[in-house]
Write a protein that holds these residues in place. Structure first.
Motif, PDB file in Angstrom:
ATOM      1  N   ARG A 118       0.815  -1.224   0.000  1.00  0.00           N
ATOM      2  CA  ARG A 118       0.000   0.000   0.000  1.00  0.00           C
ATOM      3  C   ARG A 118       0.841   1.263   0.000  1.00  0.00           C
ATOM      4  O   ARG A 118       0.473   2.256  -0.613  1.00  0.00           O
ATOM      5  CB  ARG A 118      -0.922   0.012   1.225  1.00  0.00           C
ATOM      6  CG  ARG A 118      -2.084  -0.934   1.118  1.00  0.00           C
ATOM      7  CD  ARG A 118      -2.892  -0.916   2.382  1.00  0.00           C
ATOM      8  NE  ARG A 118      -2.148  -1.745   3.341  1.00  0.00           N
ATOM      9  CZ  ARG A 118      -2.304  -1.742   4.641  1.00  0.00           C
ATOM     10  NH1 ARG A 118      -3.179  -0.959   5.191  1.00  0.00           N
ATOM     11  NH2 ARG A 118      -1.596  -2.539   5.417  1.00  0.00           N
ATOM     12  N   TRP A 119       1.956   1.247   0.684  1.00  0.00           N
ATOM     13  CA  TRP A 119       2.754   2.452   0.838  1.00  0.00           C
ATOM     14  C   TRP A 119       3.481   2.870  -0.441  1.00  0.00           C
ATOM     15  O   TRP A 119       3.908   4.015  -0.558  1.00  0.00           O
ATOM     16  CB  TRP A 119       3.769   2.297   1.978  1.00  0.00           C
ATOM     17  CG  TRP A 119       4.679   1.110   1.849  1.00  0.00           C
ATOM     18  CD1 TRP A 119       4.576  -0.072   2.503  1.00  0.00           C
ATOM     19  CD2 TRP A 119       5.846   0.988   1.004  1.00  0.00           C
ATOM     20  NE1 TRP A 119       5.592  -0.927   2.127  1.00  0.00           N
ATOM     21  CE2 TRP A 119       6.378  -0.296   1.208  1.00  0.00           C
ATOM     22  CE3 TRP A 119       6.477   1.839   0.108  1.00  0.00           C
ATOM     23  CZ2 TRP A 119       7.516  -0.749   0.534  1.00  0.00           C
ATOM     24  CZ3 TRP A 119       7.614   1.397  -0.564  1.00  0.00           C
ATOM     25  CH2 TRP A 119       8.114   0.117  -0.341  1.00  0.00           C
ATOM     26  N   LEU A 122       2.783   6.108  -2.166  1.00  0.00           N
ATOM     27  CA  LEU A 122       3.036   7.312  -1.374  1.00  0.00           C
ATOM     28  C   LEU A 122       4.505   7.716  -1.385  1.00  0.00           C
ATOM     29  O   LEU A 122       4.866   8.721  -0.785  1.00  0.00           O
ATOM     30  CB  LEU A 122       2.589   7.088   0.071  1.00  0.00           C
ATOM     31  CG  LEU A 122       1.132   6.679   0.251  1.00  0.00           C
ATOM     32  CD1 LEU A 122       0.859   6.307   1.709  1.00  0.00           C
ATOM     33  CD2 LEU A 122       0.202   7.777  -0.225  1.00  0.00           C
ATOM     34  N   LYS A 123       5.325   6.935  -2.044  1.00  0.00           N
ATOM     35  CA  LYS A 123       6.775   7.173  -2.077  1.00  0.00           C
ATOM     36  C   LYS A 123       7.229   7.433  -3.509  1.00  0.00           C
ATOM     37  O   LYS A 123       6.556   7.074  -4.469  1.00  0.00           O
ATOM     38  CB  LYS A 123       7.536   5.948  -1.535  1.00  0.00           C
ATOM     39  CG  LYS A 123       7.132   5.488  -0.161  1.00  0.00           C
ATOM     40  CD  LYS A 123       7.726   6.352   0.897  1.00  0.00           C
ATOM     41  CE  LYS A 123       7.354   5.836   2.276  1.00  0.00           C
ATOM     42  NZ  LYS A 123       7.598   6.830   3.289  1.00  0.00           N
ATOM     43  N   GLN A 124       8.400   8.028  -3.625  1.00  0.00           N
ATOM     44  CA  GLN A 124       9.011   8.291  -4.931  1.00  0.00           C
ATOM     45  C   GLN A 124       9.830   7.073  -5.347  1.00  0.00           C
ATOM     46  O   GLN A 124      10.777   6.693  -4.660  1.00  0.00           O
ATOM     47  CB  GLN A 124       9.904   9.526  -4.836  1.00  0.00           C
ATOM     48  CG  GLN A 124      10.578   9.896  -6.122  1.00  0.00           C
ATOM     49  CD  GLN A 124      11.495  11.110  -5.963  1.00  0.00           C
ATOM     50  OE1 GLN A 124      11.914  11.448  -4.863  1.00  0.00           O
ATOM     51  NE2 GLN A 124      11.806  11.742  -7.066  1.00  0.00           N
ATOM     52  N   TYR A 135      12.541   2.973  -3.066  1.00  0.00           N
ATOM     53  CA  TYR A 135      11.774   4.209  -2.926  1.00  0.00           C
ATOM     54  C   TYR A 135      12.365   5.097  -1.836  1.00  0.00           C
ATOM     55  O   TYR A 135      13.026   4.614  -0.922  1.00  0.00           O
ATOM     56  CB  TYR A 135      10.335   3.900  -2.490  1.00  0.00           C
ATOM     57  CG  TYR A 135       9.541   3.046  -3.411  1.00  0.00           C
ATOM     58  CD1 TYR A 135       8.608   3.608  -4.279  1.00  0.00           C
ATOM     59  CD2 TYR A 135       9.679   1.661  -3.412  1.00  0.00           C
ATOM     60  CE1 TYR A 135       7.847   2.815  -5.126  1.00  0.00           C
ATOM     61  CE2 TYR A 135       8.930   0.854  -4.246  1.00  0.00           C
ATOM     62  CZ  TYR A 135       8.008   1.438  -5.106  1.00  0.00           C
ATOM     63  OH  TYR A 135       7.262   0.651  -5.934  1.00  0.00           O
ATOM     64  N   ASP A 137      11.058   9.022   0.327  1.00  0.00           N
ATOM     65  CA  ASP A 137       9.988  10.002   0.477  1.00  0.00           C
ATOM     66  C   ASP A 137      10.134  11.059  -0.618  1.00  0.00           C
ATOM     67  O   ASP A 137      11.250  11.366  -1.059  1.00  0.00           O
ATOM     68  CB  ASP A 137      10.060  10.687   1.841  1.00  0.00           C
ATOM     69  CG  ASP A 137       9.623   9.774   2.972  1.00  0.00           C
ATOM     70  OD1 ASP A 137       8.802   8.857   2.719  1.00  0.00           O
ATOM     71  OD2 ASP A 137      10.093   9.976   4.098  1.00  0.00           O
ATOM     72  N   TYR A 138       9.016  11.626  -1.028  1.00  0.00           N
ATOM     73  CA  TYR A 138       9.062  12.741  -1.959  1.00  0.00           C
ATOM     74  C   TYR A 138       9.725  13.925  -1.261  1.00  0.00           C
ATOM     75  O   TYR A 138       9.565  14.101  -0.040  1.00  0.00           O
ATOM     76  CB  TYR A 138       7.653  13.139  -2.400  1.00  0.00           C
ATOM     77  CG  TYR A 138       7.083  12.228  -3.445  1.00  0.00           C
ATOM     78  CD1 TYR A 138       7.465  12.358  -4.787  1.00  0.00           C
ATOM     79  CD2 TYR A 138       6.162  11.240  -3.111  1.00  0.00           C
ATOM     80  CE1 TYR A 138       6.937  11.509  -5.758  1.00  0.00           C
ATOM     81  CE2 TYR A 138       5.635  10.400  -4.079  1.00  0.00           C
ATOM     82  CZ  TYR A 138       6.031  10.544  -5.399  1.00  0.00           C
ATOM     83  OH  TYR A 138       5.526   9.697  -6.360  1.00  0.00           O
TER      84      TYR A 138
END
Length: 142
Positions: A118-119, A122-124, A135, A137-138
């Motif tokens: 799922r995560w 939400l990550k780059q 990945y 974090d953005y």
């Protein structure tokens, strides 16, 4: 300077998470742990990062609720493939000795291409190495 315990935690993580990967893939898995150590969002030593988990009141990790699945999958954490363990040891030792650059460009997460956590959305996404996708974090917007 790394302590023996920290080195063994890295070795075991490589063994259980990436023993079937190339040296580049194993190096990438080590860097994820080290990138987490540098981050304020995770514990500040390799063993605490590797063993980071939701726990029961007893302190034992909840099954399948760990950052690295091998640590709480209910299976033995004793390596059985001697050659793969030796390869993991060499990779970690070489990384410490030669200060190997980070092929994940700061990644703090990864998963196998065979799953879709799922995560991930939400990550780059940074890079795929072998059968892991890495990945971070953005970047924060100003």
């Amino acid at each position: 300077m790394f302590l023996v315990d920290a080195l063994m935690c890295l070795v075991l993580n490589v063994y259980f998470e990436a023993r079937n990967q190339s040296p580049a893939g194993q190096i990438a898995v080590v860097h994820v742990v080290l990138n987490r150590v540098k981050s304020d969002q995770f514990p500040d030593d390799p063993c605490s990062v590797v063993k980071d988990a939701y726990t029961y009141k007893s302190g034992l990790p909840q099954r399948d609720r760990c950052q690295f699945s091998w640590y709480c999958d209910g299976k033995s954490d004793e390596p059985t493939d001697h050659a793969a363990l030796m390869k993991a040891m060499r990779v970690v030792a070489d990384m410490v000795k030669f200060d190997v650059s980070d092929p994940t460009y700061g990644a703090t997460h990864y998963h196998s291409v065979h799953v879709h956590p799922r995560w991930a959305g939400l990550k780059q996404r940074i890079v795929r190495i072998d059968d892991h996708i890495f990945y971070r974090d953005y970047p924060a917007s100003d």
